[in-house]
Motif scaffolding. Structure first.
Motif, mmCIF file in Angstrom:
data_model
loop_
_atom_site.group_PDB
_atom_site.id
_atom_site.type_symbol
_atom_site.label_atom_id
_atom_site.label_comp_id
_atom_site.label_asym_id
_atom_site.label_seq_id
_atom_site.Cartn_x
_atom_site.Cartn_y
_atom_site.Cartn_z
ATOM 1 N N MET A 1 37.323 6.852 -33.313
ATOM 2 C CA MET A 1 36.035 7.035 -33.963
ATOM 3 C C MET A 1 34.988 7.424 -32.936
ATOM 4 N N ALA A 2 34.209 8.441 -33.234
ATOM 5 C CA ALA A 2 33.220 8.950 -32.285
ATOM 6 C C ALA A 2 32.134 7.924 -32.007
ATOM 7 N N ASN A 3 31.733 7.146 -33.040
ATOM 8 C CA ASN A 3 30.648 6.191 -32.870
ATOM 9 C C ASN A 3 31.139 4.772 -32.647
ATOM 10 N N GLU A 4 32.392 4.607 -32.266
ATOM 11 C CA GLU A 4 32.939 3.283 -32.016
ATOM 12 C C GLU A 4 32.211 2.640 -30.843
ATOM 13 N N PRO A 5 31.736 1.394 -31.003
ATOM 14 C CA PRO A 5 30.996 0.752 -29.913
ATOM 15 C C PRO A 5 31.879 0.499 -28.701
ATOM 16 N N VAL A 6 31.254 0.479 -27.535
ATOM 17 C CA VAL A 6 31.964 0.278 -26.274
ATOM 18 C C VAL A 6 31.481 -1.010 -25.611
ATOM 19 N N VAL A 7 32.419 -1.768 -25.070
ATOM 20 C CA VAL A 7 32.080 -2.973 -24.309
ATOM 21 C C VAL A 7 32.081 -2.593 -22.830
ATOM 22 N N HIS A 8 30.917 -2.691 -22.199
ATOM 23 C CA HIS A 8 30.772 -2.351 -20.782
ATOM 24 C C HIS A 8 30.906 -3.636 -19.962
ATOM 25 N N VAL A 9 31.917 -3.702 -19.115
ATOM 26 C CA VAL A 9 32.199 -4.898 -18.318
ATOM 27 C C VAL A 9 31.779 -4.658 -16.870
ATOM 28 N N ILE A 10 30.872 -5.490 -16.351
ATOM 29 C CA ILE A 10 30.340 -5.329 -14.998
ATOM 30 C C ILE A 10 30.644 -6.588 -14.190
ATOM 31 N N GLU A 21 38.751 -6.740 -18.705
ATOM 32 C CA GLU A 21 38.974 -5.409 -19.274
ATOM 33 C C GLU A 21 40.240 -5.410 -20.133
ATOM 34 N N PHE A 22 41.308 -6.024 -19.619
ATOM 35 C CA PHE A 22 42.582 -6.090 -20.344
ATOM 36 C C PHE A 22 42.426 -6.887 -21.632
ATOM 37 N N LEU A 23 41.718 -8.028 -21.545
ATOM 38 C CA LEU A 23 41.507 -8.874 -22.726
ATOM 39 C C LEU A 23 40.754 -8.129 -23.817
ATOM 40 N N VAL A 24 39.661 -7.472 -23.432
ATOM 41 C CA VAL A 24 38.822 -6.756 -24.403
ATOM 42 C C VAL A 24 39.598 -5.592 -25.019
ATOM 43 N N ASP A 25 40.368 -4.900 -24.200
ATOM 44 C CA ASP A 25 41.173 -3.784 -24.690
ATOM 45 C C ASP A 25 42.222 -4.267 -25.693
ATOM 46 N N CYS A 26 42.886 -5.375 -25.370
ATOM 47 C CA CYS A 26 43.911 -5.925 -26.268
ATOM 48 C C CYS A 26 43.317 -6.412 -27.588
ATOM 49 N N ALA A 27 42.026 -6.768 -27.550
ATOM 50 C CA ALA A 27 41.353 -7.227 -28.771
ATOM 51 C C ALA A 27 40.950 -6.058 -29.670
ATOM 52 N N GLY A 28 41.182 -4.838 -29.180
ATOM 53 C CA GLY A 28 40.926 -3.665 -30.009
ATOM 54 C C GLY A 28 39.602 -2.973 -29.784
ATOM 55 N N PHE A 29 38.897 -3.355 -28.717
ATOM 56 C CA PHE A 29 37.611 -2.721 -28.421
ATOM 57 C C PHE A 29 37.787 -1.648 -27.344
ATOM 58 N N LYS A 30 36.959 -0.605 -27.425
ATOM 59 C CA LYS A 30 36.865 0.337 -26.314
ATOM 60 C C LYS A 30 36.151 -0.380 -25.181
ATOM 61 N N VAL A 31 36.602 -0.185 -23.956
ATOM 62 C CA VAL A 31 36.013 -0.905 -22.826
ATOM 63 C C VAL A 31 35.826 0.031 -21.646
ATOM 64 N N ARG A 32 34.721 -0.174 -20.904
ATOM 65 C CA ARG A 32 34.433 0.589 -19.695
ATOM 66 C C ARG A 32 34.112 -0.411 -18.577
ATOM 67 N N PRO A 33 34.880 -0.408 -17.469
ATOM 68 C CA PRO A 33 34.625 -1.335 -16.372
ATOM 69 C C PRO A 33 33.747 -0.731 -15.276
ATOM 70 N N TYR A 34 32.962 -1.587 -14.618
ATOM 71 C CA TYR A 34 32.098 -1.161 -13.507
ATOM 72 C C TYR A 34 32.166 -2.233 -12.410
ATOM 73 N N GLY A 50 27.017 0.047 -27.276
ATOM 74 C CA GLY A 50 27.849 -1.057 -27.727
ATOM 75 C C GLY A 50 27.243 -2.348 -27.233
ATOM 76 N N CYS A 51 27.916 -3.032 -26.293
ATOM 77 C CA CYS A 51 27.329 -4.208 -25.662
ATOM 78 C C CYS A 51 27.734 -4.256 -24.192
ATOM 79 N N ILE A 52 27.006 -5.057 -23.420
ATOM 80 C CA ILE A 52 27.181 -5.127 -21.972
ATOM 81 C C ILE A 52 27.544 -6.556 -21.597
ATOM 82 N N VAL A 53 28.632 -6.706 -20.852
ATOM 83 C CA VAL A 53 29.050 -8.014 -20.347
ATOM 84 C C VAL A 53 28.918 -7.970 -18.831
ATOM 85 N N THR A 54 28.047 -8.791 -18.266
ATOM 86 C CA THR A 54 27.806 -8.733 -16.826
ATOM 87 C C THR A 54 27.866 -10.101 -16.167
ATOM 88 N N ASP A 55 28.441 -10.130 -14.970
ATOM 89 C CA ASP A 55 28.416 -11.344 -14.169
ATOM 90 C C ASP A 55 26.988 -11.515 -13.644
#
Length: 203
Positions: A1-10, A21-34, A50-55
């Motif tokens: 899906m073009a508008n599928e939200p992305v989880v950005h992991v920092i 990243e592996f956990l989020v991907d296995c849960a079915g979300f698109k994920v981008r690591p930084y 989408g949303c941002i997950v940051t340390d």
């Protein structure tokens, strides 16, 4: 899906980043690591929403500093902060700045996934509200001046006779304008019309 939200992991911790990243991907979300906040900021101009997950604790720029930069840039995607026990007061302060959630280490897979799901659901609701606001404003702009005046009377809760008196026109003419307003606004009832206009004005 073009508008599928992305989880950005920092996270600067490579093992922790890959694990999440592996956990989020296995849960079915698109994920981008930084690997750092700065690396994420470089990607912001082309980022998928989408949303941002940051340390919190990272070299060069902390997660809290990143949140400040994102606000300055007008980025409204929800942010989830991952924090160690010593950083909880800092995370609470971040919550007061509008952070969606904070997760204390060590956390369970379900805890972080639930936080991500909640953040994305809230963001989806905001997206729908913003779209509805824009559509309603466009419909209001399509009204003639007289139709807009009748709309104001309806939203204020005035009866047709009151609107007719205020505008110095007949009640029958108000009925015609009212029908036009309902059609142009695509409202099925007066209550729906009032709700649409009220939501559009909370922008």
């Amino acid at each position: 899906m073009a508008n599928e939200p992305v989880v950005h992991v920092i996270d600067d911790d490579e093992a922790a980043r890959h694990s999440l990243e592996f956990l989020v991907d296995c849960a079915g979300f698109k994920v981008r690591p930084y690997s750092s906040a700065l690396a994420f900021l470089e990607a912001v101009p082309e980022m998928e929403h989408g949303c941002i997950v940051t340390d919190v604790r990272m070299p060069e720029m902390s997660g809290i500093e990143l949140i400040g930069r994102l606000k300055a840039l007008g980025i409204s995607d929800p942010v989830i902060v991952i924090t160690g026990h010593a950083d909880v007061p800092m995370a609470i302060q971040a919550m007061k700045q509008g952070v969606a959630d904070f997760i204390e280490k060590p956390f369970s897979d379900e805890a972080i996934l639930n936080a991500i799901r909640s953040a994305l659901a809230r963001e989806s609701d905001r997206d729908r509200t913003r779209m509805e606001q824009q559509q309603t404003l466009e419909r209001i702009a399509s009204l003639t001046q007289r139709e807009a005046e009748v709309l104001e009377g309806l939203v204020e809760g005035h009866a047709n006779k009151v609107i007719a008196y205020d505008l110095a026109i007949s009640a029958r003419t108000v009925e015609v304008y009212r029908a036009n307003v309902m059609a142009k606004m695509q409202a099925r009832s007066l209550s729906e019309l009032v709700r649409m206009v009220t939501i559009a004005r909370i922008a």
